[in-house]
Design a protein around this motif. Structure first.
Motif, PDB file in Angstrom:
ATOM      1  N   UNK A   1     -16.748  33.327   5.845  1.00  0.00           N
ATOM      2  CA  UNK A   1     -17.109  31.997   6.273  1.00  0.00           C
ATOM      3  C   UNK A   1     -17.141  31.855   7.781  1.00  0.00           C
ATOM      4  N   UNK A   2     -16.908  32.898   8.556  1.00  0.00           N
ATOM      5  CA  UNK A   2     -16.651  33.100   9.854  1.00  0.00           C
ATOM      6  C   UNK A   2     -18.151  32.698  10.455  1.00  0.00           C
ATOM      7  N   UNK A   3     -18.157  31.716  11.682  1.00  0.00           N
ATOM      8  CA  UNK A   3     -19.622  31.237  12.214  1.00  0.00           C
ATOM      9  C   UNK A   3     -20.554  30.720  11.191  1.00  0.00           C
TER      10      UNK A   3
ATOM     11  N   UNK B   1     -25.498  39.604  17.467  1.00  0.00           N
ATOM     12  CA  UNK B   1     -25.272  39.028  16.254  1.00  0.00           C
ATOM     13  C   UNK B   1     -23.810  37.893  16.542  1.00  0.00           C
ATOM     14  N   UNK B   2     -24.005  36.799  16.028  1.00  0.00           N
ATOM     15  CA  UNK B   2     -22.909  35.708  16.402  1.00  0.00           C
ATOM     16  C   UNK B   2     -21.575  36.415  15.415  1.00  0.00           C
ATOM     17  N   UNK B   3     -21.756  36.598  14.689  1.00  0.00           N
ATOM     18  CA  UNK B   3     -20.536  37.175  13.793  1.00  0.00           C
ATOM     19  C   UNK B   3     -19.779  38.302  14.142  1.00  0.00           C
ATOM     20  N   UNK B   4     -20.348  39.490  14.652  1.00  0.00           N
ATOM     21  CA  UNK B   4     -19.797  40.482  15.208  1.00  0.00           C
ATOM     22  C   UNK B   4     -18.838  41.099  14.163  1.00  0.00           C
TER      23      UNK B   4
END
Length: 182
Positions: free
Chosen positions: A28-30, A74-77
């Motif tokens: 559920x991150x970002x 990536x925004x999640x990394x």
């Protein structure tokens, strides 16, 4: 400078293809991130919408042909970004290795590769299945427990056997038998 770059063969810039096997996960991150979790690493996938639709199923076992995508961000990394070239297999192949319950007595050790194991009195090495609880991350500590044991084929560190962590709870302690006069 441009002439030099144009003269270099295209193969110098091409990324090498490789195969990865893992299970799709969702975080559920970002706002929601998909990643493939293999034995040793996490991968974020980029591909066509059709390929991603096939891959984006939580718990799906995948075998993919990929190449690194070093220019992508990536925004999640959550892991290494790879471009999916081909989906080979999307079926889950069940694997139920044989197991035994044994009382294992020995000393806890750690390898240079950060693998925790028990060296038993019979000189067999029992890998502690990851993630290892902190209470067992004590090199030199005594280990005396009733454990669920898997064969060496399940070992990630080349040990003789594997102790499953799910069975390392307090009620599984081995107790010495005491004399009962009944």
């Amino acid at each position: 400078m441009l002439l030099i770059l144009a003269a270099l063969p295209h193969s110098l810039f091409a990324q090498k293809e490789f195969t990865i096997i893992g299970i799709m996960q969702h975080s559920d991150l970002e706002g929601g991130c998909w990643y493939l979790e293999s034995k040793h690493m996490k991968y974020e996938l980029i591909a066509s919408p059709e390929i991603l639709q096939t891959c984006h199923v939580v718990g799906r076992m995948l075998t993919l042909s990929v190449r690194k995508a070093p220019t992508k961000a990536s925004t999640c990394m959550l892991g290494q970004i790879v471009e999916v070239l081909q989906v080979f297999d999307t079926l889950f192949h069940p694997h139920n290795p044989p197991f035994t319950h044994e009382v294992i007595k020995g000393i806890i050790h750690k390898t240079k590769d950060n693998c925790w194991y028990v060296l038993a009195k019979n000189k067999k090495r029992y890998e502690l299945q990851a993630p290892v609880p902190k209470k067992f991350m004590k090199a030199g500590a005594k280990y005396n427990r009733l454990s669920t044991v898997l064969p060496d084929s399940e070992s990630q560190c080349g040990m003789d056997f594997v102790i499953t962590i799910s069975q390392l709870d307090p009620d599984m302690k081995a107790h010495e038998k005491k004399y009962d006069p009944r």
